[in-house]
Scaffold this motif. Structure first.
Motif, PDB file in Angstrom:
ATOM      1  N   ALA A  23       0.806  -1.225   0.000  1.00 17.67           N
ATOM      2  CA  ALA A  23       0.000   0.000   0.000  1.00 17.67           C
ATOM      3  C   ALA A  23       0.846   1.284   0.000  1.00 17.67           C
ATOM      4  N   PRO A  24       1.839   1.455   0.884  1.00 11.36           N
ATOM      5  CA  PRO A  24       2.534   2.750   0.892  1.00 11.36           C
ATOM      6  C   PRO A  24       3.589   2.883  -0.194  1.00 11.36           C
ATOM      7  N   ALA A  25       3.884   1.834  -0.949  1.00  7.77           N
ATOM      8  CA  ALA A  25       4.976   1.902  -1.920  1.00  7.77           C
ATOM      9  C   ALA A  25       4.796   3.017  -2.948  1.00  7.77           C
ATOM     10  N   PRO A  26       3.605   3.179  -3.584  1.00 14.13           N
ATOM     11  CA  PRO A  26       3.457   4.268  -4.569  1.00 14.13           C
ATOM     12  C   PRO A  26       3.656   5.637  -3.930  1.00 14.13           C
ATOM     13  N   ALA A  27       3.190   5.733  -2.681  1.00 15.27           N
ATOM     14  CA  ALA A  27       3.358   7.028  -2.002  1.00 15.27           C
ATOM     15  C   ALA A  27       4.833   7.362  -1.845  1.00 15.27           C
ATOM     16  N   LYS A  28       5.627   6.328  -1.478  1.00 12.37           N
ATOM     17  CA  LYS A  28       7.068   6.563  -1.334  1.00 12.37           C
ATOM     18  C   LYS A  28       7.669   6.995  -2.664  1.00 12.37           C
ATOM     19  N   ALA A  29       7.253   6.286  -3.740  1.00 12.31           N
ATOM     20  CA  ALA A  29       7.794   6.620  -5.055  1.00 12.31           C
ATOM     21  C   ALA A  29       7.451   8.059  -5.414  1.00 12.31           C
ATOM     22  N   ARG A  30       6.184   8.423  -5.088  1.00 11.87           N
ATOM     23  CA  ARG A  30       5.775   9.809  -5.400  1.00 11.87           C
ATOM     24  C   ARG A  30       6.632  10.804  -4.628  1.00 11.87           C
ATOM     25  N   ALA A  31       6.817  10.466  -3.325  1.00 14.69           N
ATOM     26  CA  ALA A  31       7.633  11.385  -2.505  1.00 14.69           C
ATOM     27  C   ALA A  31       9.030  11.508  -3.090  1.00 14.69           C
ATOM     28  N   GLY A  32       9.603  10.386  -3.520  1.00 16.07           N
ATOM     29  CA  GLY A  32      10.946  10.441  -4.102  1.00 16.07           C
ATOM     30  C   GLY A  32      10.960  11.297  -5.361  1.00 16.07           C
ATOM     31  N   GLU A  33       9.919  11.131  -6.204  1.00 12.48           N
ATOM     32  CA  GLU A  33       9.890  11.944  -7.429  1.00 12.48           C
ATOM     33  C   GLU A  33       9.824  13.430  -7.101  1.00 12.48           C
ATOM     34  N   THR A  34       8.940  13.744  -6.132  1.00 12.09           N
ATOM     35  CA  THR A  34       8.810  15.165  -5.804  1.00 12.09           C
ATOM     36  C   THR A  34      10.111  15.709  -5.228  1.00 12.09           C
ATOM     37  N   GLN A  35      10.782  14.854  -4.415  1.00 10.39           N
ATOM     38  CA  GLN A  35      12.058  15.325  -3.875  1.00 10.39           C
ATOM     39  C   GLN A  35      13.062  15.599  -4.995  1.00 10.39           C
ATOM     40  N   LEU A  36      13.097  14.645  -5.956  1.00  6.51           N
ATOM     41  CA  LEU A  36      14.021  14.849  -7.084  1.00  6.51           C
ATOM     42  C   LEU A  36      13.678  16.124  -7.828  1.00  6.51           C
ATOM     43  N   GLN A  37      12.372  16.328  -8.040  1.00  8.60           N
ATOM     44  CA  GLN A  37      11.972  17.549  -8.765  1.00  8.60           C
ATOM     45  C   GLN A  37      12.391  18.788  -7.986  1.00  8.60           C
ATOM     46  N   GLU A  38      12.143  18.711  -6.668  1.00  8.49           N
ATOM     47  CA  GLU A  38      12.540  19.889  -5.871  1.00  8.49           C
ATOM     48  C   GLU A  38      14.028  20.126  -5.959  1.00  8.49           C
ATOM     49  N   GLN A  39      14.787  19.039  -5.869  1.00 12.40           N
ATOM     50  CA  GLN A  39      16.241  19.203  -5.954  1.00 12.40           C
ATOM     51  C   GLN A  39      16.649  19.800  -7.293  1.00 12.40           C
ATOM     52  N   GLU A  40      15.994  19.288  -8.373  1.00 16.54           N
ATOM     53  CA  GLU A  40      16.327  19.842  -9.685  1.00 16.54           C
ATOM     54  C   GLU A  40      15.992  21.323  -9.757  1.00 16.54           C
ATOM     55  N   GLN A  41      14.806  21.632  -9.169  1.00 20.87           N
ATOM     56  CA  GLN A  41      14.430  23.054  -9.186  1.00 20.87           C
ATOM     57  C   GLN A  41      15.466  23.905  -8.439  1.00 20.87           C
ATOM     58  N   ILE A  42      15.839  23.405  -7.247  1.00 18.77           N
ATOM     59  CA  ILE A  42      16.812  24.180  -6.460  1.00 18.77           C
ATOM     60  C   ILE A  42      18.121  24.326  -7.231  1.00 18.77           C
ATOM     61  N   GLN A  43      18.521  23.178  -7.876  1.00 20.06           N
ATOM     62  CA  GLN A  43      19.787  23.217  -8.610  1.00 20.06           C
ATOM     63  C   GLN A  43      19.709  24.226  -9.754  1.00 20.06           C
TER      64      GLN A  43
END
Lengths: 238, 180
Positions: A23-43
């Protein structure tokens, strides 16, 4: 092993664990994607800021062309400047580049300017080490002598000896009014009115005492002087 | 004659006003003057009881003040000198660490031959102070264990804190780096 020993109770628990994992696996994946996006944005923001800084520095350079540190490539003809990925220089420019970026200094602190100007510039807030300038207490290894403070007649032969022990090329920075011309003690019975009466001085940093920023500015003026050594003068129009 | 008579009058009026103010150092000044009547009280001092000591009595007075109960000046904080052009003055700042007494001794010496007894036998800490006074003012201290210059070097001409001192150092030329 553990499930088999526990028997039926283990069989009941097992699917529950599996469901909990799925059940929580997709949520984790989503969180990871958003983190990556945020990091890219910051970069990307950082890159943009850096580009903005470079643009700002260029504008400042255009405003005050005389203050600008001369780059080696600018001393060359325009054709060589535009070659991508190739660095061309002269031997003299290469030598000057090496000399001016590792100015080990011999601190001669004879009075209060050593604390207020020199030691403050060398300590953590202004940190001469990050400019490639460690203090070193052997004159044979030093490139620049920083005289900060009143030079007395008793100290004069020691300063002269230390300057003679330094290897060429050697430079001298006089920090503070006393080292420049004796300052308020220029009529003193035991005061040498300026260290330039003993050894040739490259840069004078006035002040009583000067701020550490002034000492840094003097050091960068010396760097400009070293960058121009042995080369033709920088072109007037840029 | 009338003018000469007028001049001492303000000087005479001075001591008349002085007794109105209580002497803050009477507890120290009175026993010292009772023991050594040859001392002159020096009223100019505002931080300590001041005395002018005859040069020949300095060592005897110093030993007596160090041993005197109630005063017991066991700490010599400073020795310095003053050039008054017609004479030099050596000044000793003294304290009693147990009694709290503060005393300043002043010795007038002639400018032509400034010589005074060393007090290093009484207060050993006077050693470097007397060397400094010798170095900068040229006061010679008799029986000093090591009387030579302390701040300036041996061979320096003159005594720089004298009023008639003339700096005879040769002028230095500015050094310029040779073009390479």
């Amino acid at each position: 092993m553990g499930l088999e020993d526990q028997g039926g109770s283990g069989q009941i628990q097992a699917p529950a664990q599996g469901a909990a994992e799925q059940a929580p696996a997709p949520a984790k994946a989503r969180a990871g994607e958003t983190q990556l996006q945020e990091q890219e944005q910051i970069q990307s923001q950082k890159y943009a800021a850096r580009a903005g800084n470079i643009k700002l520095f260029r504008q400042l350079d255009e405003l005050e062309p005389d203050r600008r540190i001369v780059q080696e490539s600018e001393l060359l003809p325009g054709f060589w400047k535009r070659l991508p990925g190739v660095i061309t220089t002269t031997v003299q420019n290469l030598v000057n580049w090496g000399r001016r970026n590792s100015l080990w200094y011999y601190p001669i602190g004879t009075a209060c300017c050593a604390i207020e100007g020199l030691m403050a510039a060398g300590a953590t807030r202004f940190d001469l080490d990050r400019h490639g300038m460690p203090p070193w207490f052997s004159p044979r290894w030093c490139d620049v002598m920083i005289v900060a403070g009143t030079v007395t007649e008793k100290m004069a032969p020691a300063i002269k000896t230390i300057y003679d022990q330094m290897a060429e090329p050697k430079y001298v920075i006089a920090v503070g009014g006393c080292a420049i011309n004796g300052g308020p003690f220029y009529q003193g019975y035991n005061v040498v009115d300026g260290v330039d009466k003993l050894i040739p001085v490259d840069v004078y940093v006035p002040g009583c005492p000067p701020r550490p920023e002034a000492v840094l500015h003097g050091i960068y003026m010396l760097r400009e002087k070293i960058a121009r050594a042995g080369t033709r003068p920088a072109p007037a129009k840029r | 004659m009338t003018e000469e008579e007028k001049k001492p009058q303000p000087a005479a009026a001075g001591p008349a006003e002085a007794p109105e103010k209580p002497d803050p150092f009477a507890a120290v000044r009175e026993p010292v003057l009772a023991r050594f009547p040859q001392l002159q009280p020096d009223g100019d001092m505002k931080t300590a009881a001041g005395f002018i000591v005859p040069a020949q009595d300095l060592l005897r007075v110093a030993r007596g003040l160090k041993a005197m109960p109630g005063v017991a000046l066991d700490y010599l904080s400073h020795v310095t000198g003053v050039d008054y052009k017609d004479h030099l003055q050596v000044v000793y700042y003294l304290m009693g660490t147990g009694t709290g007494a503060q005393v300043v001794l002043k010795v007038n010496v002639p400018a032509e031959n400034p010589e005074v007894d060393s007090v290093t036998s009484v207060w050993p800490g006077a050693d470097w102070h007397e060397r400094e006074a010798y170095d900068l003012l040229g006061v010679r201290f008799r029986d000093h264990p090591n009387l030579k210059r302390i701040l300036l070097w041996e061979g320096y001409e003159g005594y720089p804190l004298r009023k008639d001192f003339v700096d005879r150092r040769p002028k230095r030329e500015r050094q310029i780096k040779a073009a390479r």
